[in-house]
Write an enzyme that holds these catalytic residues in place. Sequence first.
Site, PDB file in Angstrom:
ATOM      1  N   HIS A   1     -13.346   3.635   8.395  1.00  0.00           N
ATOM      2  CA  HIS A   1     -13.082   3.260   6.837  1.00  0.00           C
ATOM      3  C   HIS A   1     -14.098   3.234   5.936  1.00  0.00           C
ATOM      4  CE1 HIS A   1      -9.824   0.544   8.974  1.00  0.00           C
ATOM      5  NE2 HIS A   1      -9.301   1.792   8.373  1.00  0.00           N
TER       6      HIS A   1
ATOM      7  N   HIS B   1      -3.731   8.040   5.230  1.00  0.00           N
ATOM      8  CA  HIS B   1      -4.883   7.227   5.760  1.00  0.00           C
ATOM      9  C   HIS B   1      -5.061   7.254   7.213  1.00  0.00           C
ATOM     10  CE1 HIS B   1      -7.325   3.462   5.967  1.00  0.00           C
ATOM     11  NE2 HIS B   1      -6.815   3.230   7.047  1.00  0.00           N
ATOM     12  N   GLU B   2      -3.954   7.407   7.993  1.00  0.00           N
ATOM     13  CA  GLU B   2      -3.899   7.350   9.403  1.00  0.00           C
ATOM     14  C   GLU B   2      -4.651   8.573   9.864  1.00  0.00           C
ATOM     15  OE1 GLU B   2      -2.850   3.511   9.639  1.00  0.00           O
ATOM     16  OE2 GLU B   2      -3.961   4.895  10.924  1.00  0.00           O
TER      17      GLU B   2
ATOM     18  N   HIS C   1      -8.333   8.779  10.071  1.00  0.00           N
ATOM     19  CA  HIS C   1      -8.629   8.410  11.490  1.00  0.00           C
ATOM     20  C   HIS C   1      -8.576   9.341  12.429  1.00  0.00           C
ATOM     21  CE1 HIS C   1      -9.681   4.441  10.163  1.00  0.00           C
ATOM     22  NE2 HIS C   1      -8.354   4.165   9.776  1.00  0.00           N
TER      23      HIS C   1
HETATM   24  O1  LIG Z   1      -7.646   1.225  11.841  1.00  0.00           O
HETATM   25  C1  LIG Z   1      -6.487   0.711  11.077  1.00  0.00           C
HETATM   26  C2  LIG Z   1      -6.649  -0.638  11.328  1.00  0.00           C
HETATM   27  C3  LIG Z   1      -5.693  -1.408  10.259  1.00  0.00           C
HETATM   28  C4  LIG Z   1      -4.924  -0.713   9.363  1.00  0.00           C
HETATM   29  N1  LIG Z   1      -4.099  -1.530   8.661  1.00  0.00           N
HETATM   30  S1  LIG Z   1      -2.888  -0.974   7.838  1.00  0.00           S
HETATM   31  O2  LIG Z   1      -2.104  -0.197   9.019  1.00  0.00           O
HETATM   32  O3  LIG Z   1      -2.093  -2.111   7.271  1.00  0.00           O
HETATM   33  C5  LIG Z   1      -3.219   0.203   6.740  1.00  0.00           C
HETATM   34  C6  LIG Z   1      -4.233  -0.272   5.724  1.00  0.00           C
HETATM   35  C7  LIG Z   1      -4.715   0.730   4.650  1.00  0.00           C
HETATM   36  C8  LIG Z   1      -3.959   1.643   4.622  1.00  0.00           C
HETATM   37  C9  LIG Z   1      -4.253   2.631   3.352  1.00  0.00           C
HETATM   38  C10 LIG Z   1      -5.417   2.449   2.729  1.00  0.00           C
HETATM   39  C11 LIG Z   1      -5.781   3.313   1.693  1.00  0.00           C
HETATM   40  C12 LIG Z   1      -4.906   4.173   1.188  1.00  0.00           C
HETATM   41  C13 LIG Z   1      -3.587   4.248   1.897  1.00  0.00           C
HETATM   42  C14 LIG Z   1      -3.363   3.431   2.831  1.00  0.00           C
HETATM   43  C15 LIG Z   1      -3.002   2.148   5.423  1.00  0.00           C
HETATM   44  C16 LIG Z   1      -2.443   1.328   6.641  1.00  0.00           C
HETATM   45  C17 LIG Z   1      -4.918   0.738   9.335  1.00  0.00           C
HETATM   46  C18 LIG Z   1      -5.882   1.431  10.284  1.00  0.00           C
HETATM   47  O4  LIG Z   1      -5.940   2.634  10.167  1.00  0.00           O
END
Ligand SMILES: O=C1CC=C(NS(=O)(=O)c2ccc(-c3ccccc3)cc2)CC1=O
Length: 164
Positions: free
Chosen positions: A129, A119-120, A123
């Site tokens: 998102h 996920h990160e 970004h």
């Molecule tokens: O920009 C942001 C702000 C908040 C975030 N919240 S998190 O770190 O709790 C997070 C939320 C969802 C995921 C995720 C979503 C879908 C699939 C796998 C992971 C990972 C991390 C993660 C993020 O990248």
Amino acid sequence: QYGYTLPGWRKYNLTYRIINYTPDMARAAVDEAIQEGLEVWSKVTPLTFTKISKGIADIMIAFRTRVHGRCPRYFDGPLGVLGHAFPPGPGLGGDTHFDEDENWTTDGTGFSLFLVATHEFGHALGLSHSSDQTALMFPNYVSLDPRKYPLSQDDISGIQSIYG
Ligand SMILES: O=C1CC=C(NS(=O)(=O)c2ccc(-c3ccccc3)cc2)CC1=O
Ligand SMILES: [Ca+2]
Ligand SMILES: [Zn+2]
């Protein structure tokens, strides 16, 4: 040139460096989770990722807590935010931090580093998102394992709109 630049990297061969390791997992398991998290994206783009062990990489990866270094975003202790990554660019751009106050595991008990990393890295490559709840870029953590489920079409069209 008058063409508009999409919010992506203007080069395809990117480097990454794991600055420190979480004590929650074996080092090799961290290396593997990170490498697989990057591979999820390199499989659907012309991007390549090369691991370096010193110097400045495009994507600097670190486990941090609370206020850390010169990072403008802070972590919040256990749960809550699990990680953050900065959009493509110089310096902090592309850098990805994981909250060390989480329990990082590979057996499904704590949080899956592979899942959060994928996920990160979305970004770090310029994706924001998605409202598609089956997408890896959906804002809420889901315990699906992309190793079994491929990226959603929403993720693929998103990343290919930047690096198609
Ligand atoms: O920009 C942001 C702000 C908040 C975030 N919240 S998190 O770190 O709790 C997070 C939320 C969802 C995921 C995720 C979503 C879908 C699939 C796998 C992971 C990972 C991390 C993660 C993020 O990248
Ligand atoms: Ca947290
Ligand atoms: Zn940070």
